[in-house]
Write an enzyme that holds these catalytic residues in place. Structure first.
Site, mmCIF file in Angstrom:
data_model
loop_
_atom_site.group_PDB
_atom_site.id
_atom_site.type_symbol
_atom_site.label_atom_id
_atom_site.label_comp_id
_atom_site.label_asym_id
_atom_site.label_seq_id
_atom_site.Cartn_x
_atom_site.Cartn_y
_atom_site.Cartn_z
ATOM 1 N N GLU A 40 -8.374 -5.782 -11.715
ATOM 2 C CA GLU A 40 -7.616 -3.920 -11.038
ATOM 3 C C GLU A 40 -8.430 -3.042 -12.336
ATOM 4 O OE1 GLU A 40 -5.013 -3.453 -8.726
ATOM 5 O OE2 GLU A 40 -6.004 -4.681 -7.021
ATOM 6 N N ASN A 83 -11.989 -9.961 -11.696
ATOM 7 C CA ASN A 83 -11.229 -9.682 -10.307
ATOM 8 C C ASN A 83 -11.118 -7.988 -9.833
ATOM 9 O OD1 ASN A 83 -10.544 -10.907 -7.870
ATOM 10 N ND2 ASN A 83 -8.492 -10.583 -8.213
ATOM 11 N N HIS A 106 -9.450 -7.642 0.308
ATOM 12 C CA HIS A 106 -8.777 -6.978 1.804
ATOM 13 C C HIS A 106 -9.612 -5.877 2.652
ATOM 14 C CE1 HIS A 106 -5.602 -9.232 -0.459
ATOM 15 N NE2 HIS A 106 -5.906 -8.367 -1.899
ATOM 16 N N GLU A 161 -9.397 -12.536 -2.581
ATOM 17 C CA GLU A 161 -8.101 -12.334 -1.628
ATOM 18 C C GLU A 161 -8.265 -12.119 -0.521
ATOM 19 O OE1 GLU A 161 -5.621 -9.519 -4.493
ATOM 20 O OE2 GLU A 161 -5.950 -10.694 -5.874
ATOM 21 N N ASP A 175 -8.080 -11.046 3.589
ATOM 22 C CA ASP A 175 -7.376 -10.670 4.595
ATOM 23 C C ASP A 175 -8.463 -9.636 5.118
ATOM 24 O OD1 ASP A 175 -6.005 -8.684 3.059
ATOM 25 O OD2 ASP A 175 -4.274 -9.632 2.389
HETATM 26 C C1 XIL Z 1 0.148 -8.430 -4.248
HETATM 27 C C2 XIL Z 1 1.286 -9.951 -3.387
HETATM 28 O O1 XIL Z 1 1.044 -10.790 -2.398
HETATM 29 C C3 XIL Z 1 2.967 -9.116 -3.114
HETATM 30 O O2 XIL Z 1 3.897 -10.383 -2.646
HETATM 31 C C4 XIL Z 1 3.229 -8.395 -4.219
HETATM 32 O O3 XIL Z 1 4.707 -7.528 -3.485
HETATM 33 C C5 XIL Z 1 1.992 -7.142 -4.980
HETATM 34 O O4 XIL Z 1 1.058 -7.733 -4.708
HETATM 35 N N1 XIL Z 1 -4.763 -6.833 -5.588
HETATM 36 C C6 XIL Z 1 -4.338 -8.169 -6.057
HETATM 37 C C7 XIL Z 1 -2.950 -8.917 -5.263
HETATM 38 O O5 XIL Z 1 -4.590 -8.616 -7.340
HETATM 39 O O6 XIL Z 1 -2.385 -9.642 -6.720
HETATM 40 C C8 XIL Z 1 -1.738 -7.902 -4.810
HETATM 41 O O7 XIL Z 1 -0.394 -9.516 -4.570
HETATM 42 C C9 XIL Z 1 -2.308 -7.602 -3.620
HETATM 43 C C10 XIL Z 1 -3.308 -6.564 -3.747
#
Ligand code: XIL
Length: 320
Positions: free
Chosen positions: A117, A167, A203, A232, A234
Site C-alpha cells: 500500500e 501488494n 477486499h 486478500e 473477501d
Molecule cells: C488486517 C488484519 O486482518 C487485522 O487482523 C489487523 O488488525 C489489521 O490488518 N490490508 C492489508 C492487511 O494488507 O494487512 C490488513 O490486515 C487488511 C487490509
C-alpha cells in the site's frame, strides 16, 4: 494453482480451524504475525515465534508460505514511530529489518509482499506520505519510487530465490492507482530491479466488482512478465446485529468469488488466489466495520461451506 488464506497462529490449535485449513488450501500467509509490531517489537529484538508456528504448520501440510509484509505504514511499533530517527538511521533500520526477516525465512517463504500500500488513497497515482518515504524517510524523498526500489534490492539480497511482490489495495481495476503501479513495475522491469509480481488485495465491499476492468488490469500486468496474485480477497456483506447476512446476498457473494477466480484463471500469469481468512469466525471485516459488515469468507462461523465455497470450487474445477 495456489489457493491460499491468511492465518492467525493462535487459532492453529483449534481442531476445526486446522482441519479446514489443511484440507482446502495449499498456501498460507500470516495475517499479522510478520508485521513490524509483532516481529520487531524492540529495536534490537525480533520475535519469530508466531511466524514460525505458521511456517511449521505449512511444512507439515505441504503448503507454501507467502510473506506479508516487509514494509507498510501501519501496525508499526512505537519505538519506530516515536523514535525521531534521522534519514540515515531509518535507512539502516529498514535495511536491517528486511534482511533479518527475509533472511530468517530464506527457503521457507517462497514469495514476499515487499511493500504494501505505498500509493495514496486520496491523491490518485501519488505515493503516500509515510515514515519510510518522507517523515523523514530513508533519504529518497522527492525521487519517486526510489525508496521502493531500494527495498526490493535489499529483499533480493536477503533471499535471491524468493519471489518479490508489490501488494496494493484499490488497484484491482484499471484506475489512476493501478496506472501508477503499472508505470512503476514497467520501469523496474526495464531497469532490472528485482520484482516478480503484483498482489491485488481484492477486499470487495458493496457487493460490487467490475470484473471486466479487473480482468483487463490482470492482463496488462501479466503482459509485463510479472505474476499476479489475488492476495486478500473477501466480500463483505451487510449483517444484522447477530452477524447474519441476508440469504440473497450469499448468492451474490458466491457469484463475485466465482467471477474473480475465473478472471484470474483465464490469465496464465495469475498464479494464486488467496482469501483474507477462511472462516467468518475470524475475519477483520467485523471490527473494521464496527460489526455492520461481515460474513465475508467462504466458510461460515461453524466452518460450514457457504455458496461462495461451492462457487470457488466450481471455478477451479473448470480450470484455465
Ligand atoms: C488486517 C488484519 O486482518 C487485522 O487482523 C489487523 O488488525 C489489521 O490488518 N490490508 C492489508 C492487511 O494488507 O494487512 C490488513 O490486515 C487488511 C487490509
Amino acid at each position: 494453482m495456489l489457493i491460499g488464506t491468511a492465518v492467525r497462529p493462535a487459532q492453529l490449535s483449534e481442531a476445526a480451524y486446522a482441519a479446514t485449513l489443511g484440507r482446502d488450501f495449499n498456501m498460507v500467509e500470516p495475517e499479522d504475525a510478520l508485521k513490524w509490531e509483532v516481529v520487531h517489537p524492540e529495536r534490537q529484538s525480533f520475535n519469530f515465534l508466531p511466524g514460525d508456528q505458521i511456517v511449521d504448520f505449512a511444512s507439515r501440510h505441504g503448503m507454501k508460505v507467502r510473506g506479508h509484509t516487509l514494509v507498510w505504514h501501519r501496525q508499526m511499533p512505537t519505538w519506530l514511530t516515536e523514535g525521531k530517527f534521522t534519514s540515515s538511521e531509518l535507512a539502516e533500520i529498514l535495511e536491517q529489518h528486511i534482511k533479518t526477516v527475509a533472511g530468517h525465512y530464506r527457503g521457507k517463504i517462497f514469495a514476499w509482499d515487499v511493500i504494501n500500500e505505498a500509493y495514496d488513497e486520496l491523491q490518485p497515482g501519488r505515493l503516500r506520505s509515510t515514515i519510510w518515504r518522507d517523515q523523514p524517510g530513508i533519504g529518497l524523498v522527492g525521487s519517486g519510487s526510489s525508496y521502493i526500489e531500494r527495498c526490493f534490492r535489499w529483499a533480493h539480497e536477503a533471499d535471491p530465490q524468493a519471489l518479490l511482490f508489490y501488494n496494493e489495495a484499490g488497484a484491482e481495476t484499471m484506475n489512476p492507482k493501478s496506472d501508477a503501479i503499472y508505470a512503476m513495475v514497467r520501469d523496474f522491469r526495464q531497469r532490472g530491479v528485482p520484482i516478480d509480481g503484483v498482489g491485488f488485495q481484492m477486499h470487495i465491499a458493496k457487493l460490487h466488482a467490475d470484473v471486466a476492468s479487473i480482468s483487463a488490469n490482470i492482463h496488462r500486468f501479466t503482459a509485463l512478465g510479472v505474476q499476479v496474485h489475488i492476495t486478500e480477497m473477501d466480500v463483505a456483506l451487510p449483517v444484522d446485529p447477530n452477524g447474519n447476512p441476508r440469504p440473497e446476498d450469499l448468492q451474490r457473494q458466491a457469484d463475485i468469488y466465482r467471477e474473480i477466480a475465473t478472471a484470474c484463471l483465464s490469465h496464465p500469469g495469475c498464479t494464486a488466489i488467496q482469501t483474507w481468512g477462511f472462516t467468518d469466525k475470524y475475519s477483520w471485516i467485523g471490527s473494521h466495520s464496527k460489526q455492520t459488515q461481515g460474513a465475508a469468507l467462504p466458510f461460515d462461523r461453524n466452518y460450514r461451506a457457504k455458496p461462495a465455497y461451492e462457487a470457488l470450487r466450481k471455478a477451479l474445477e473448470a480450470g484455465r
